[in-house]
Design a protein around this motif. Structure first.
Motif, PDB file in Angstrom:
ATOM      1  N   GLY A  10       0.817  -1.218   0.000  1.00 28.11           N
ATOM      2  CA  GLY A  10       0.000   0.000   0.000  1.00 28.11           C
ATOM      3  C   GLY A  10       0.849   1.265   0.000  1.00 28.11           C
ATOM      4  N   GLY A  11       0.496   2.207  -0.824  1.00 25.25           N
ATOM      5  CA  GLY A  11       1.105   3.526  -0.780  1.00 25.25           C
ATOM      6  C   GLY A  11       2.487   3.670  -1.391  1.00 25.25           C
ATOM      7  N   VAL A  12       2.986   2.635  -2.059  1.00 28.55           N
ATOM      8  CA  VAL A  12       4.357   2.718  -2.598  1.00 28.55           C
ATOM      9  C   VAL A  12       4.443   3.503  -3.908  1.00 28.55           C
ATOM     10  CG1 VAL A  12       5.259   0.614  -1.500  1.00 28.55           C
ATOM     11  CG2 VAL A  12       4.111   0.461  -3.725  1.00 28.55           C
ATOM     12  N   GLY A  13       3.297   3.677  -4.561  1.00 32.57           N
ATOM     13  CA  GLY A  13       3.301   4.438  -5.813  1.00 32.57           C
ATOM     14  C   GLY A  13       2.773   3.660  -7.019  1.00 32.57           C
ATOM     15  N   LYS A  14       1.929   2.677  -6.767  1.00 30.87           N
ATOM     16  CA  LYS A  14       1.383   1.867  -7.869  1.00 30.87           C
ATOM     17  C   LYS A  14       0.595   2.718  -8.864  1.00 30.87           C
ATOM     18  CE  LYS A  14      -0.875  -0.515  -4.820  1.00 30.87           C
ATOM     19  NZ  LYS A  14      -0.236   0.024  -3.605  1.00 30.87           N
ATOM     20  N   THR A  15      -0.270   3.553  -8.313  1.00 31.37           N
ATOM     21  CA  THR A  15      -1.114   4.367  -9.188  1.00 31.37           C
ATOM     22  C   THR A  15      -0.259   5.364  -9.971  1.00 31.37           C
ATOM     23  OG1 THR A  15      -2.916   4.135  -7.606  1.00 31.37           O
ATOM     24  CG2 THR A  15      -3.102   5.913  -9.198  1.00 31.37           C
ATOM     25  N   THR A  16       0.644   6.019  -9.255  1.00 38.16           N
ATOM     26  CA  THR A  16       1.521   7.001  -9.888  1.00 38.16           C
ATOM     27  C   THR A  16       2.336   6.364 -11.017  1.00 38.16           C
ATOM     28  OG1 THR A  16       1.685   8.142  -7.760  1.00 38.16           O
ATOM     29  CG2 THR A  16       3.374   8.665  -9.404  1.00 38.16           C
ATOM     30  N   LEU A  17       2.925   5.214 -10.745  1.00 35.38           N
ATOM     31  CA  LEU A  17       3.794   4.611 -11.754  1.00 35.38           C
ATOM     32  C   LEU A  17       3.007   3.904 -12.860  1.00 35.38           C
ATOM     33  CD1 LEU A  17       6.955   3.414  -9.788  1.00 35.38           C
ATOM     34  CD2 LEU A  17       6.331   5.674 -10.670  1.00 35.38           C
ATOM     35  N   ASN A 243      10.592   3.085  -6.313  1.00 38.04           N
ATOM     36  CA  ASN A 243      10.082   4.459  -6.306  1.00 38.04           C
ATOM     37  C   ASN A 243      10.523   5.201  -5.042  1.00 38.04           C
ATOM     38  OD1 ASN A 243       8.566   6.686  -7.138  1.00 38.04           O
ATOM     39  ND2 ASN A 243       6.686   5.944  -6.125  1.00 38.04           N
ATOM     40  N   ARG A 244      10.624   6.516  -5.143  1.00 34.62           N
ATOM     41  CA  ARG A 244      10.936   7.381  -4.008  1.00 34.62           C
ATOM     42  C   ARG A 244      12.356   7.221  -3.491  1.00 34.62           C
ATOM     43  NH1 ARG A 244       6.866   8.989  -0.544  1.00 34.62           N
ATOM     44  NH2 ARG A 244       4.753   8.579  -1.174  1.00 34.62           N
ATOM     45  N   LEU A 245      13.303   7.116  -4.406  1.00 33.96           N
ATOM     46  CA  LEU A 245      14.703   7.092  -3.977  1.00 33.96           C
ATOM     47  C   LEU A 245      15.138   8.507  -3.643  1.00 33.96           C
ATOM     48  CD1 LEU A 245      16.421   4.753  -6.566  1.00 33.96           C
ATOM     49  CD2 LEU A 245      16.468   4.515  -4.079  1.00 33.96           C
ATOM     50  N   ALA A 280      12.953   5.503  -9.712  1.00 33.76           N
ATOM     51  CA  ALA A 280      12.342   6.832  -9.781  1.00 33.76           C
ATOM     52  C   ALA A 280      12.656   7.573  -8.487  1.00 33.76           C
ATOM     53  CB  ALA A 280      10.832   6.716  -9.959  1.00 33.76           C
ATOM     54  N   PRO A 281      13.063   8.821  -8.606  1.00 25.77           N
ATOM     55  CA  PRO A 281      13.439   9.584  -7.408  1.00 25.77           C
ATOM     56  C   PRO A 281      12.230  10.077  -6.620  1.00 25.77           C
ATOM     57  CG  PRO A 281      13.560  10.991  -9.336  1.00 25.77           C
ATOM     58  CD  PRO A 281      13.178   9.622  -9.834  1.00 25.77           C
ATOM     59  N   LEU A 282      12.460  10.313  -5.352  1.00 25.87           N
ATOM     60  CA  LEU A 282      11.467  11.006  -4.534  1.00 25.87           C
ATOM     61  C   LEU A 282      11.426  12.450  -5.019  1.00 25.87           C
ATOM     62  CD1 LEU A 282       9.643  11.111  -1.963  1.00 25.87           C
ATOM     63  CD2 LEU A 282      11.689  11.799  -0.710  1.00 25.87           C
ATOM     64  N   ARG A 283      10.243  12.882  -5.405  1.00 28.11           N
ATOM     65  CA  ARG A 283      10.095  14.246  -5.887  1.00 28.11           C
ATOM     66  C   ARG A 283       9.883  15.209  -4.721  1.00 28.11           C
ATOM     67  NH1 ARG A 283       9.661  14.323 -11.514  1.00 28.11           N
ATOM     68  NH2 ARG A 283      11.736  13.482 -11.793  1.00 28.11           N
ATOM     69  N   ALA A 284      10.196  16.465  -4.952  1.00 28.58           N
ATOM     70  CA  ALA A 284      10.032  17.462  -3.896  1.00 28.58           C
ATOM     71  C   ALA A 284       8.553  17.634  -3.553  1.00 28.58           C
ATOM     72  CB  ALA A 284      10.630  18.795  -4.340  1.00 28.58           C
ATOM     73  N   ARG A 285       7.688  17.307  -4.515  1.00 26.85           N
ATOM     74  CA  ARG A 285       6.247  17.348  -4.228  1.00 26.85           C
ATOM     75  C   ARG A 285       5.563  16.208  -4.963  1.00 26.85           C
ATOM     76  NH1 ARG A 285       4.855  22.826  -7.390  1.00 26.85           N
ATOM     77  NH2 ARG A 285       6.558  23.523  -6.101  1.00 26.85           N
ATOM     78  N   GLU A 286       4.316  15.950  -4.603  1.00 24.73           N
ATOM     79  CA  GLU A 286       3.579  14.848  -5.237  1.00 24.73           C
ATOM     80  C   GLU A 286       3.506  15.052  -6.746  1.00 24.73           C
ATOM     81  OE1 GLU A 286      -0.159  15.265  -3.122  1.00 24.73           O
ATOM     82  OE2 GLU A 286       0.257  13.389  -2.072  1.00 24.73           O
ATOM     83  N   PRO A 287       3.897  14.029  -7.512  1.00 28.23           N
ATOM     84  CA  PRO A 287       3.783  14.164  -8.969  1.00 28.23           C
ATOM     85  C   PRO A 287       2.332  13.980  -9.406  1.00 28.23           C
ATOM     86  CG  PRO A 287       4.825  12.078  -8.377  1.00 28.23           C
ATOM     87  CD  PRO A 287       4.487  12.767  -7.097  1.00 28.23           C
TER      88      PRO A 287
HETATM   89  N1  LIG Z   1       8.363   9.541  -6.727  1.00 33.28           N
HETATM   90  C1  LIG Z   1       7.512  10.205  -5.934  1.00 33.28           C
HETATM   91  N2  LIG Z   1       7.867  11.372  -5.344  1.00 33.28           N
HETATM   92  C2  LIG Z   1       7.015  12.026  -4.542  1.00 33.28           C
HETATM   93  N3  LIG Z   1       5.769  11.611  -4.248  1.00 33.28           N
HETATM   94  C3  LIG Z   1       5.360  10.457  -4.779  1.00 33.28           C
HETATM   95  C4  LIG Z   1       6.184   9.682  -5.655  1.00 33.28           C
HETATM   96  N4  LIG Z   1       5.488   8.600  -6.048  1.00 33.28           N
HETATM   97  C5  LIG Z   1       4.287   8.680  -5.459  1.00 33.28           C
HETATM   98  N5  LIG Z   1       4.186   9.784  -4.696  1.00 33.28           N
HETATM   99  C6  LIG Z   1       3.032  10.205  -3.886  1.00 33.28           C
HETATM  100  O1  LIG Z   1       2.833   9.218  -2.889  1.00 33.28           O
HETATM  101  C7  LIG Z   1       1.445   9.003  -2.655  1.00 33.28           C
HETATM  102  C8  LIG Z   1       1.095   7.541  -2.901  1.00 33.28           C
HETATM  103  O2  LIG Z   1       1.271   7.243  -4.268  1.00 33.28           O
HETATM  104  P1  LIG Z   1       0.246   6.327  -5.039  1.00 33.28           P
HETATM  105  O3  LIG Z   1      -1.144   6.759  -4.786  1.00 33.28           O
HETATM  106  O4  LIG Z   1       0.695   6.246  -6.445  1.00 33.28           O
HETATM  107  O5  LIG Z   1       0.527   4.960  -4.295  1.00 33.28           O
HETATM  108  P2  LIG Z   1      -0.295   3.599  -4.385  1.00 33.28           P
HETATM  109  O6  LIG Z   1       0.681   2.496  -4.246  1.00 33.28           O
HETATM  110  O7  LIG Z   1      -1.147   3.608  -5.594  1.00 33.28           O
HETATM  111  O8  LIG Z   1      -1.200   3.703  -3.080  1.00 33.28           O
HETATM  112  P3  LIG Z   1      -2.451   2.775  -2.688  1.00 33.28           P
HETATM  113  O9  LIG Z   1      -1.874   1.516  -2.125  1.00 33.28           O
HETATM  114  O10 LIG Z   1      -3.143   3.599  -1.660  1.00 33.28           O
HETATM  115  O11 LIG Z   1      -3.235   2.559  -3.937  1.00 33.28           O
HETATM  116  C9  LIG Z   1       0.715   9.955  -3.586  1.00 33.28           C
HETATM  117  O12 LIG Z   1       0.410  11.097  -2.868  1.00 33.28           O
HETATM  118  C10 LIG Z   1       1.739  10.247  -4.671  1.00 33.28           C
HETATM  119  O13 LIG Z   1       1.547  11.506  -5.274  1.00 33.28           O
END
Ligand SMILES: Nc1ncnc2c1ncn2[C@@H]1O[C@H](COP(=O)(O)OP(=O)(O)OP(=O)(O)O)[C@@H](O)[C@H]1O
Ligand SMILES: [Mg+2]
Length: 386
Positions: A10-17, A243-245, A280-287
């Motif tokens: 959960g929350g690792v960035g699946k949706t984002t990536l 993600n989030r290095l 993928a690097p940790l961004r300064a703000r949510e991408p």
């Molecule tokens: N590389 C990044 N740098 C900064 N913020 C990030 C990065 N990747 C993701 N985020 C942020 O982290 C949060 C979680 O990302 P995301 O929703 O993609 O995760 P997820 O794995 O889909 O979560 P869930 O398990 O809840 O579905 C979001 O707010 C997203 O914008």
């Protein structure tokens, strides 16, 4: 059509990536559809715009859709569940009952029916699925096995029983206690749907999983298990996305220890997963939004086409070793798996920690004894007698 499943804790960035991958694939000229099968949809959050059950265009060549868990289905399934609970109450095979009644796995599986619709439309080259967190995804993979056991052992019997008893039940005014034909029809349809989805998931020529991780111990540990389970169920994992290095400039001073931890985790990741690894690097703000996501995609994949199938081996393989037959299953390295193997007639029962799997053996192996089972370099080897 290529199918890419994005899963991970959960929350690792699946949706984002998932979205970043879609944008990168579109840059290579593919027509891409992104689906979220997670009931807690968040494509809209990551895009900063609404997305619904109808596909919407989010960028050139990319459509997105949040698959609605159809109310209709919800209702018929709760009907099915009610009967199953009654039906299975006295049965000894509790595992089957338990798995059939766990709703989250099924929900995810049924959402995946949308992949078939995407394919049938003929409008897409790549379908990217933003899956639920690993727990649900793995339950979903176990579901067809449980359903098959049920179909094989109980279904016809129950149906015949219900038919025979219905006239009597009607006379006694107790007809509602028997499942009607509607129940059986719904169940058969469900079974067919699940089988079709499973066929897509297990098609190693076009479907693969992408595991999203963060460089943190707990995440990596869970992801190792996911890799093993996916392989055990026959799903190819062809990449790990880290993600989030911490970027170099951020890993100084106060954060230098974190940066050091991350380097260790990265090493562990490289040793654990015998597949290409992207960062993928940790961004300064949510991408959030297409521009930020496309930038992240660029960091991840550079000029590579992310929709390529990145590994060529199947997770479950049969090969000859002299006169013996060897069954190999990739479980990944770096973890101590406890593995139990047992042949039961035409099936091989395998248990890796809390995951159980029955693998149907080819006719040539029926009745042959297992001579040896061992774990070597992350590969479970089961050697059958000649
Ligand atoms: N590389 C990044 N740098 C900064 N913020 C990030 C990065 N990747 C993701 N985020 C942020 O982290 C949060 C979680 O990302 P995301 O929703 O993609 O995760 P997820 O794995 O889909 O979560 P869930 O398990 O809840 O579905 C979001 O707010 C997203 O914008
Ligand atoms: Mg998500």
């Amino acid at each position: 059509m290529r199918v890419l499943l994005h899963t991970g804790k959960g929350g690792v960035g699946k949706t984002t990536l998932s979205l970043a991958t879609a944008l990168a694939a579109a840059r290579h000229g593919h027509r891409v559809c992104v689906l979220s099968s997670d009931a807690a949809h968040s494509l809209a959050d990551a895009l900063g715009r609404p997305v619904g059950n109808r596909p919407v265009s989010i960028s050139d060549g990319v459509m997105a859709r949040e698959v609605g868990v159809l109310e209709e289905l919800d209702r018929s399934w709760s009907e099915i569940q009610r009967w199953l609970r009654e039906l299975l109450r006295d049965e000894t095979d509790e595992v089957v009952a338990e798995e059939l009644l766990v709703f989250p796995g099924l929900e995810e599986l049924l959402a995946l029916r949308a992949v078939r619709e995407v394919e049938a439309s003929g409008e897409f080259d790549v379908c990217i699925v933003d899956c639920a967190p690993t727990g649900s995804t793995l339950r979903m993979l176990r579901f067809p096995d449980a359903l098959r056991i049920f179909m094989d052992h109980f279904f016809d019997l129950e149906r015949r029983g219900a038919r025979l008893l219905r006239p009597l039940a009607r006379r006694m005014g107790a007809e509602r206690l028997l499942p009607g034909e509607g129940f059986f029809a719904a169940f058969e349809q469900l079974y067919r749907d699940v089988e079709e989805v499973q066929q897509i998931l297990l098609d190693g020529d076009r479907t693969s999983a992408r595991l999203v991780v963060n460089p943190a111990r707990v995440v990596v540990d869970e992801t190792r298990r996911s890799f093993a389970y996916l392989s055990l169920y026959g799903v190819v994992t062809d990449a790990v996305l880290v993600n989030r290095l911490l970027p170099d400039e951020a890993g100084k001073g106060y954060f230098s220890r974190w940066a050091q931890h991350e380097r260790q985790e990265l090493e562990a990741i490289e040793q654990s997963f015998p597949v290409p690894i992207f960062h993928a690097p940790l961004r300064a703000r949510e991408p959030i939004g297409v521009a930020a996501l496309a930038e992240l995609a660029n960091d991840l994949f550079g000029q590579r086409d992310p929709s390529d199938m990145l590994v060529r081996t199947r997770p479950i393989r049969l090969r000859k070793r002299g006169r013996h037959t060897l069954l190999e299953i990739d479980l990944g390295g770096g973890a101590e798996h406890e593995v139990d193997v047992l042949v039961a007639g035409v099936e091989l029962h395998i248990r890796v920690r809390d995951a159980r799997r029955r693998i149907a053996l080819p006719a040539s192996l029926e009745g042959r004894a297992v001579e040896e089972a061992s774990l070597r370099g992350g590969v479970l080897e089961v050697l059958f007698e000649p």
